[in-house]
Design an enzyme around this catalytic site. Structure first.
Site: not given
Length: 301
Positions: A42, A79, A175, A242
């Site tokens: 990530d 994130h 998304n 996520s």
């Protein structure tokens, strides 16, 4: 590639995801992910966060940000820190992850602008597959709350290699959904059959319009206004697939912990079937939206 990340949301209330997954069902029997190692590929992590600093077992920077510093896994986006907290926040200050005793290998592939490239992702994925820790540890689960639109043969080969080693790759579905079940939105590596692809539900147990839909969706998990850890030792709410994926990564850690203690032979197929057996499908939604349904630890099954 440009990775697809979650939308930022304002902080409003505590995370409901742990309760919705019903992780305490295994916690009360002592299964909290101990001995399980999860690679989080990530944007890095706040490695001094009170909830996370003791969970990190190793880390490496594959991103273009601070490229000359391979051990710099600082998170300028937030994130990765958020995803890591959903998996394994330690409950030092009231936030607990699905598997609070699991350990995290942090592999940074996304910069502070939310951008990464396929080469960095491939290097990180292979690194995770081959990683050996200071005491001979290896990776059990890889969380990928990201992806790209290209079907890369090298990425596909890495996924097959992980699968052959019983390493579970869990990925966000994406998304970019249009709210229609008759159209497909595909994100790799989530779309590969050997990857567990996760879409999001809200607190009302409904899939959300931003979910990508396709024939290889595996499960649904909480992904709307999820509160978790954030840089500068803080907390924040974020939404997206996520956030759904790490709920399943943490759940697999609990299952693996349970299997190991109970001396149940571990295979990809056996763990996947456990997930299927503990999932509930939602009426009026097709497989392309929900896969096997909402994952939920059930005492009686």
């Amino acid at each position: 590639m440009t990775v697809q990340l979650s939308n930022f949301q304002t902080l409003q209330s505590i995370n409901y995801g742990v309760s919705l997954i019903n992780a305490p069902t295994l916690w009360k029997h002592g299964f909290k992910g101990e001995g399980i190692n999860i690679a989080v590929i990530d944007s890095g992590i706040d490695k001094e966060h009170d909830e996370l600093k003791y969970q990190i077992i190793d880390g490496y920077n594959f991103s273009s940000e601070n490229a000359s510093q391979p051990k710099n896994i600082s998170d300028k986006l937030g994130h990765g820190t958020h995803v890591a907290g959903i998996i394994a926040a330690s409950n030092k200050n009231g936030i607990i992850g699905i598997a609070p005793q699991a350990k995290l290998l942090i592999l940074k592939v996304i910069d502070g602008n939310g951008v990464g490239d396929s080469n960095a992702l491939l290097k990180a994925l292979n690194f995770a597959i081959d990683w050996v820790g200071p005491n001979g540890e290896t990776i059990d689960v890889i969380n990928l709350s990201l992806g790209g639109r290209e079907d890369d043969p090298s990425l596909r080969n890495a996924v097959h290699r992980a699968y052959s080693k019983n390493i579970f790759i869990v990925a966000a579905a994406g998304n970019s959904g249009d709210g229609k079940e008759d159209t497909d939105e595909i994100l790799y590596p989530g779309y590969y059959e050997q990857v567990i692809q996760v879409s999001a539900i809200n607190e009302s147990l409904s899939p959300v319009a931003f979910d990508d839909t396709n024939k290889n969706i595996d499960f649904l998990a909480p992904g709307v206004e999820i509160q978790s850890t954030y840089p500068n030792n803080s907390y924040f709410k974020m939404s997206g697939t996520s956030m759904a994926a790490p709920h399943i990564s943490g759940s697999i850690a609990l299952i693996l912990n349970f299997f190991k203690v109970q001396n149940i032979p571990i295979s990809y197929q056996r763990v996947y079937q456990y997930l299927v057996d503990h999932s509930i499908q939602i009426k009026d939604y097709s497989f392309k939206t929900q896969g096997h349904g909402i994952f939920y630890f059930q005492e009686s099954r």
